[in-house]
Design an enzyme around this catalytic site. Structure first.
Site, short mmCIF file in Angstrom:
data_model
loop_
_atom_site.label_atom_id
_atom_site.label_comp_id
_atom_site.label_asym_id
_atom_site.label_seq_id
_atom_site.Cartn_x
_atom_site.Cartn_y
_atom_site.Cartn_z
N LYS A 73 -12.31 29.59 9.92
CA LYS A 73 -13.60 28.93 9.67
C LYS A 73 -14.54 29.82 8.87
O LYS A 73 -15.16 29.38 7.90
CB LYS A 73 -14.21 28.53 11.02
CG LYS A 73 -15.49 27.78 10.96
CD LYS A 73 -15.73 26.98 12.24
CE LYS A 73 -15.41 27.73 13.49
NZ LYS A 73 -16.31 28.86 13.77
N THR A 75 -13.68 32.41 7.05
CA THR A 75 -13.05 32.61 5.75
C THR A 75 -13.37 31.45 4.81
O THR A 75 -13.69 31.64 3.63
CB THR A 75 -11.51 32.74 5.93
OG1 THR A 75 -11.26 33.72 6.95
CG2 THR A 75 -10.83 33.18 4.65
N ARG A 96 -22.92 34.37 11.55
CA ARG A 96 -23.35 35.22 12.66
C ARG A 96 -22.80 36.63 12.50
O ARG A 96 -21.84 36.87 11.77
CB ARG A 96 -22.83 34.64 13.98
CG ARG A 96 -23.47 33.32 14.36
CD ARG A 96 -22.78 32.70 15.56
NE ARG A 96 -21.40 32.39 15.27
CZ ARG A 96 -20.48 32.13 16.20
NH1 ARG A 96 -20.80 32.15 17.47
NH2 ARG A 96 -19.24 31.84 15.85
N LYS A 107 -9.97 38.92 19.50
CA LYS A 107 -10.35 37.99 18.44
C LYS A 107 -10.50 38.66 17.08
O LYS A 107 -10.29 38.06 16.04
CB LYS A 107 -11.67 37.29 18.84
CG LYS A 107 -12.15 36.24 17.86
CD LYS A 107 -13.40 35.55 18.39
CE LYS A 107 -13.94 34.53 17.39
NZ LYS A 107 -14.59 35.15 16.23
N ALA A 275 -20.45 30.62 21.17
CA ALA A 275 -20.52 29.16 21.07
C ALA A 275 -19.97 28.46 22.30
O ALA A 275 -20.26 27.29 22.51
CB ALA A 275 -19.76 28.69 19.83
N PHE A 303 -16.53 28.15 17.03
CA PHE A 303 -15.43 27.40 17.64
C PHE A 303 -15.29 26.01 17.04
O PHE A 303 -15.68 25.77 15.90
CB PHE A 303 -15.57 27.37 19.17
CG PHE A 303 -15.41 28.72 19.82
CD1 PHE A 303 -14.36 29.56 19.47
CD2 PHE A 303 -16.32 29.17 20.76
CE1 PHE A 303 -14.21 30.82 20.06
CE2 PHE A 303 -16.17 30.43 21.36
CZ PHE A 303 -15.12 31.23 21.00
N PHE A 383 -2.04 28.37 4.41
CA PHE A 383 -1.23 29.53 4.83
C PHE A 383 0.04 29.54 3.99
O PHE A 383 0.54 28.49 3.58
CB PHE A 383 -0.87 29.45 6.33
CG PHE A 383 -1.94 30.00 7.25
CD1 PHE A 383 -1.72 31.15 7.97
CD2 PHE A 383 -3.16 29.36 7.38
CE1 PHE A 383 -2.70 31.67 8.82
CE2 PHE A 383 -4.15 29.84 8.22
CZ PHE A 383 -3.91 31.01 8.95
N TRP A 411 -8.14 32.27 0.76
CA TRP A 411 -7.65 33.50 1.37
C TRP A 411 -6.92 34.34 0.32
O TRP A 411 -7.11 35.55 0.25
CB TRP A 411 -6.71 33.17 2.54
CG TRP A 411 -6.26 34.40 3.29
CD1 TRP A 411 -6.92 35.04 4.30
CD2 TRP A 411 -5.05 35.14 3.07
NE1 TRP A 411 -6.20 36.14 4.72
CE2 TRP A 411 -5.06 36.23 3.98
CE3 TRP A 411 -3.98 35.00 2.18
CZ2 TRP A 411 -4.01 37.16 4.04
CZ3 TRP A 411 -2.94 35.93 2.23
CH2 TRP A 411 -2.96 37.00 3.16
#
Length: 558
Positions: A73, A75, A96, A107, A275, A303, A383, A411
């Protein structure tokens, strides 16, 4: 280049002096307070001076329910910001700050990944500009002043069994969840049971992210309820006379931080409420200031959309008078397959049937977001192992929901990989179709607000709670808190309160275990199922592989 780690890509970045990044938004060097060469705080004077400027377009990036497979998210948020700048828009990113706890846990950081990152990545994921330390210090100053007040005669007649203000630490440390303080004799005070939460779960963090000025910050801090008397009447931080000193500790932390993406575009990184416990959005100060300086502001909520987007709409937008123009829902084939029942170790194999089984999770989020009246586009975060058949299955399913899915390769390619998404977002935002409205009105009774979120967003069949919970809500309504929005604290992994129930469950029961009044932040926290306000470290924490190499450079951060 794709085989490089995030930290290697970030280290190789060509960063511009932060004054040049500020200049892109019309911020003069005199209105930046530099922290080194590549990060700065934006002055209060500038924030005040732009309040009457025209407001840019606000784009929310959210996601399907998170899985261990990853969604990307942040990224995507960074990639979209770069993509918008590539197609000629003046865009800024608002995210954030990272918490040290998850960073050294499981994480990882919160700066994006691959070629869609915010730099300086190491600083952002560690001490940054000290905001979280300031929040920790302000929170614990209040804790110390409460116990000190009781020690010196307890003039406010606080019931020591009803001190609700816990201490905080920005670390995952399960040993501190439940503690006893003041042991060791008379001079150490009166023993009582308490505990620690992680700093990002602190109400001080939520307040910093919702405050609109220093004056508003001090008022909100003063409103926080820290304890109750024997007659159940509340004792506030203002009663303890801590609000002024706390504001002093937070005066610099309230100013938004300006940094840059790998493509030298402006990014505001400020605040970091969790969150699944708090409201999960970056600060109102950063978002509103960015909207006065840029044509497009891309921000994310934590999230999945059932938590982050709902709280962004119902808490942050409601309180700050914000109105999003478009929503980007991030999904990956890997996460969709996991929602379809595939184990993490088997995600590398093509499995179109699992995509079809997992897509209802995407559909549920699309339908939920539509309830807020804002147009939605799905971003498929690419991906390397994704197959054409899997991507085609996702696109076909999303099209059936009346929404477009766009493949994004940021990415690997940075902003060039999100140009198609950027054009779609501009088309949606300029189309003027957004008719934003929160899910429920202020005047709806608190229990009905909880039921509205549970039934309309989680698709629950019922909400259960002890009589004591309903009585507490009724008491708060009688005391004038009935207009407050609801901040649901529940697992991020499922629409239900069972983290193992993936996909799109319906008809489940949502058990409300406890309710807490965050009178300063201005919401009611509703704790559902088993949810931790102080996480623990996993069996093998990331901290075990974080170190300095022979050149003195950091390795192992991600």
């Amino acid at each position: 280049m794709a085989h490089q780690t995030d930290i290697e890509i970030a280290r190789a970045a060509h960063k511009l002096p932060i004054q040049e990044i500020g200049a892109k938004l019309g911020i003069g060097a005199e209105d930046l307070v530099p922290y080194g060469h590549d990060k700065a705080k934006v002055s209060q004077r500038l924030i005040e001076s732009v309040r009457n400027h025209a407001t840019g377009k606000l784009i929310l990036v959210t996601a399907i329910n998170p899985t261990p497979a990853g969604e990307g998210k942040t990224t995507t948020t960074v990639g979209l910001g770069d993509g918008l700048n590539r197609i000629g828009q003046r865009a800024a990113v608002c995210i954030r700050e990272a918490s040290l706890g998850p960073n050294f846990g499981m994480k990882g950081g919160a700066a994006g990944g691959g070629h869609a990152q915010i730099v300086p990545m190491e600083d952002m994921n560690l001490h940054f500009t000290g905001d979280f330390h300031a929040i920790t210090s302000a929170h614990n100053l209040l804790s110390a002043m409460i116990d000190n007040h009781i020690y010196w005669g307890n003039g406010l007649e606080i019931d020591q069994r009803r001190v609700v203000w816990r201490r905080v630490l920005d670390m995952n440390d399960r040993a501190l969840r439940d503690t006893v303080t003041s042991l060791g004799g008379v001079s150490n005070g009166f023993p009582r049971q308490t505990g620690f939460d992680i700093t990002v779960a602190s109400e001080v963090m939520a307040i910093l992210c919702l405050a609109t000025s220093l004056g508003d910050l001090e008022r909100r801090l003063g409103d926080m309820i820290v304890a109750y008397r024997r007659d159940k009447s509340p004792v506030t931080a203002r009663d303890i006379k801590a609000d002024g000193a706390m504001t002093v500790l937070l005066k610099d932390a309230l100013q938004p931080n300006l940094v840059q993406t790998l493509e030298n575009n402006p990014a505001f990184v400020h605040g970091g409420p969790f969150a699944n416990i708090a409201h999960g959005c970056n600060s109102v100060m950063a978002t509103t200031t960015a909207l006065k300086l840029a044509d497009y502001v891309v921000t994310e909520a934590g999230f999945g959309a059932d938590l982050g987007a709902e709280k962004f709409m119902d808490i942050k937008c409601r309180k700050a008078g914000l109105s999003p123009d478009a929503v980007v829902l991030v999904a990956t084939c890997r996460a969709i397959k996991m929602n379809g029942g595939v184990a993490k170790d088997d995600l590398g194999q093509e499995n179109v049937a699992a995509i079809e089984a997992g897509c209802p999770n995407v559909g549920r989020h699309i339908a939920n977001l539509a309830q807020f009246g804002v147009p939605v586009v799905v971003a498929i975060n690419h991906f390397l192992g994704d197959t054409e058949a899997e991507l085609a299955a996702v696109k076909a399913y999303v099209a059936e929901q009346g929404v477009e899915a766009i493949l994004c390769t940021h990415w690997a390619q940075g902003g060039a990989g999100t140009e198609a998404l950027a054009r779609k977002v501009v088309e949606m935002a300029e189309g003027g179709t957004a008719q934003f409205a929160p899910l429920y009105p202020d005047e709806m009774p608190l229990w009905e607000k909880i039921e509205t979120i549970a039934t309309r967003i989680y698709h629950a069949g019922e909400v259960t709670a002890d009589k004591s919970v309903r009585a507490q809500l009724a008491a708060w309504e009688a005391e004038g808190h009935g207009h407050l929005p609801i901040c649901m604290a529940k697992t991020q992994y499922s629409f239900s309160t069972d983290p193992a129930r993936r996909g799109a469950p319906s008809g489940h029961s949502v058990p409300v275990r406890e309710v807490r009044l965050a009178a300063g932040a201005g919401f009611i926290v509703v704790i559902c199922g088993e949810i931790m306000t102080m996480p623990g470290l996993p069996r093998v924490p990331s901290a075990e592989s974080i170190r300095l190499n022979a050149e003195g450079l950091i390795e192992g951060l991600f």
